[in-house]
Design a protein around this motif. Structure first.
Motif, mmCIF file in Angstrom:
data_model
loop_
_atom_site.group_PDB
_atom_site.id
_atom_site.type_symbol
_atom_site.label_atom_id
_atom_site.label_comp_id
_atom_site.label_asym_id
_atom_site.label_seq_id
_atom_site.Cartn_x
_atom_site.Cartn_y
_atom_site.Cartn_z
ATOM 1 N N UNK A 191 0.948 -1.236 -0.301
ATOM 2 C CA UNK A 191 -0.180 -0.247 0.482
ATOM 3 C C UNK A 191 0.824 1.249 0.011
ATOM 4 N N UNK A 192 0.731 1.634 -0.734
ATOM 5 C CA UNK A 192 1.478 3.329 -1.469
ATOM 6 C C UNK A 192 0.980 4.090 0.236
ATOM 7 N N UNK A 247 -4.796 -8.419 2.652
ATOM 8 C CA UNK A 247 -6.338 -8.157 1.916
ATOM 9 C C UNK A 247 -7.392 -7.663 2.099
ATOM 10 N N UNK A 248 -8.724 -6.916 1.856
ATOM 11 C CA UNK A 248 -9.716 -5.724 1.897
ATOM 12 C C UNK A 248 -9.709 -6.058 3.463
ATOM 13 N N UNK A 257 -4.047 -3.690 11.363
ATOM 14 C CA UNK A 257 -4.487 -1.963 10.587
ATOM 15 C C UNK A 257 -5.347 -3.134 9.220
ATOM 16 N N UNK A 258 -6.295 -2.849 9.282
ATOM 17 C CA UNK A 258 -6.683 -3.495 8.446
ATOM 18 C C UNK A 258 -6.414 -2.589 6.414
ATOM 19 N N UNK A 259 -6.964 -2.825 5.821
ATOM 20 C CA UNK A 259 -6.563 -2.090 4.841
ATOM 21 C C UNK A 259 -7.825 -1.458 4.108
ATOM 22 N N UNK A 260 -7.587 -0.351 3.596
ATOM 23 C CA UNK A 260 -8.324 0.986 3.110
ATOM 24 C C UNK A 260 -8.692 0.092 1.688
#
Length: 312
Positions: A191-192, A247-248, A257-260
């Motif tokens: 993730x940038x 994963x999303x 740290x959940x991904x957006x």
């Protein structure tokens, strides 16, 4: 501290009417003991001290138990032996001691011919896994070419005074430099917006191969496969690690740290299977499951499926 296999977690449905063809994981797994026939060996690192040091949300020490519980009722389609080698626990914040103990147990499993599959715990498991594999291989050749394949939203190349869940691949790079070994690291799903420019600079300085999360979509699959295949061609041995925050958040809410954005599980599973089919895999692990943050055990179920894809 190394605990014995927690067999109370291995419970599930029994379909007696269908006989042996209806076996599930809980009916196939056996406690590990020395000098058994080679097979798959599950080994947990019950630790989230690395997440704590990295200023994350703690709770990942319960991850190994949650993954076992999610695996237990899955249908078993394999033929190889399956063992539970127990957990290495982090005691009194001694992360470094836990990593060393895990590496030593993993090395023992490798000596006996098993394929160790690690259950995290925070992503500090990565340094412990690599250390165990590298020390095992270096007893046979001084400079093995180990490829590190990481599915992750983060490079985990941070500089810090102490080991954490954010430092494992920088620690591996330093180990390789001191040992005169090549550092072959491929990170898929970065993730940038979750990695600073300093981390991208560090990745480029270390010649890290990576693809961003927005590149890791099904429409781009041929290019992703080409990137992965080139990486696999240049290595002798593969260590694969999956951080569930790649994963999303809708598929993996139970992480620090959940991904957006993230990478869909269908893409990740396809690439995991492709890497496994190379025949070079010697160690794999899955990390960052936090059961206290999970919803409907979604993250645990995804973790179990991805782990099963390394066997079936």
């Amino acid at each position: 501290m190394i605990s014995t296999a927690p067999l109370h977690l291995w419970q599930g449905r029994i379909d007696q009417a269908e006989g042996q063809a209806a076996r599930r994981w809980h009916q196939w797994v056996q406690p590990w003991a020395a000098d058994q026939a080679a097979g798959i060996a599950l080994l947990g690192l019950a630790c989230d001290e690395g997440v704590k040091r990295n200023q994350g949300r703690t709770g990942a020490r319960q991850g190994p138990a949650a993954i076992r519980s999610a695996l237990a009722n899955l249908a078993w389609h394999g033929t190889c032996a399956l063992y539970d080698a127990g957990d290495v626990a982090c005691i009194d914040d001694d992360l470094e001691g836990a990593q060393q103990a895990y590496a030593e147990r993993l090395g023992q499993l490798l000596e006996e011919g098993h394929l160790p599959l690690g259950l995290g715990g925070g992503h500090e498991i990565a340094f412990a896994s690599f250390l165990g594999l590298a020390e095992h291989l270096r007893r046979r050749q001084p400079c093995p070419r180990i490829g590190i394949l990481n599915f992750d939203a983060h490079f985990d190349l941070r500089h810090a005074a102490h080991s954490s869940s954010g430092t494992p691949f920088r620690q591996i790079a330093e180990y390789c430099r001191q040992a005169g070994m090549p550092f072959d690291y491929c990170c898929l799903g970065v993730s940038e917006l979750s990695n600073t420019q300093a981390l991208f600079d560090q990745a480029r300085a270390l010649d890290v191969r990576y693809l961003l999360d927005r590149q890791m979509q099904s429409w781009n699959l041929p290019a992703i496969e080409e990137c992965l295949d080139r990486f696999l061609e240049g290595i002798d041995v593969l260590y694969m690690t999956l951080c569930l925050d790649v994963l999303p958040a809708s598929q993996a809410p139970g992480v620090s740290a959940p991904s957006a954005h993230g990478v869909e599980v269908q893409v990740v599973e396809h690439l995991v299977r492709r890497a496994r089919a190379s025949g070079k895999l010697r160690v794999a692990d899955i990390a960052e499951l936090n059961p206290g943050l999970d919803q409907d055990r979604r993250t645990a179920r995804v973790a179990a499926r991805l782990l099963a894809s390394l066997i079936h």
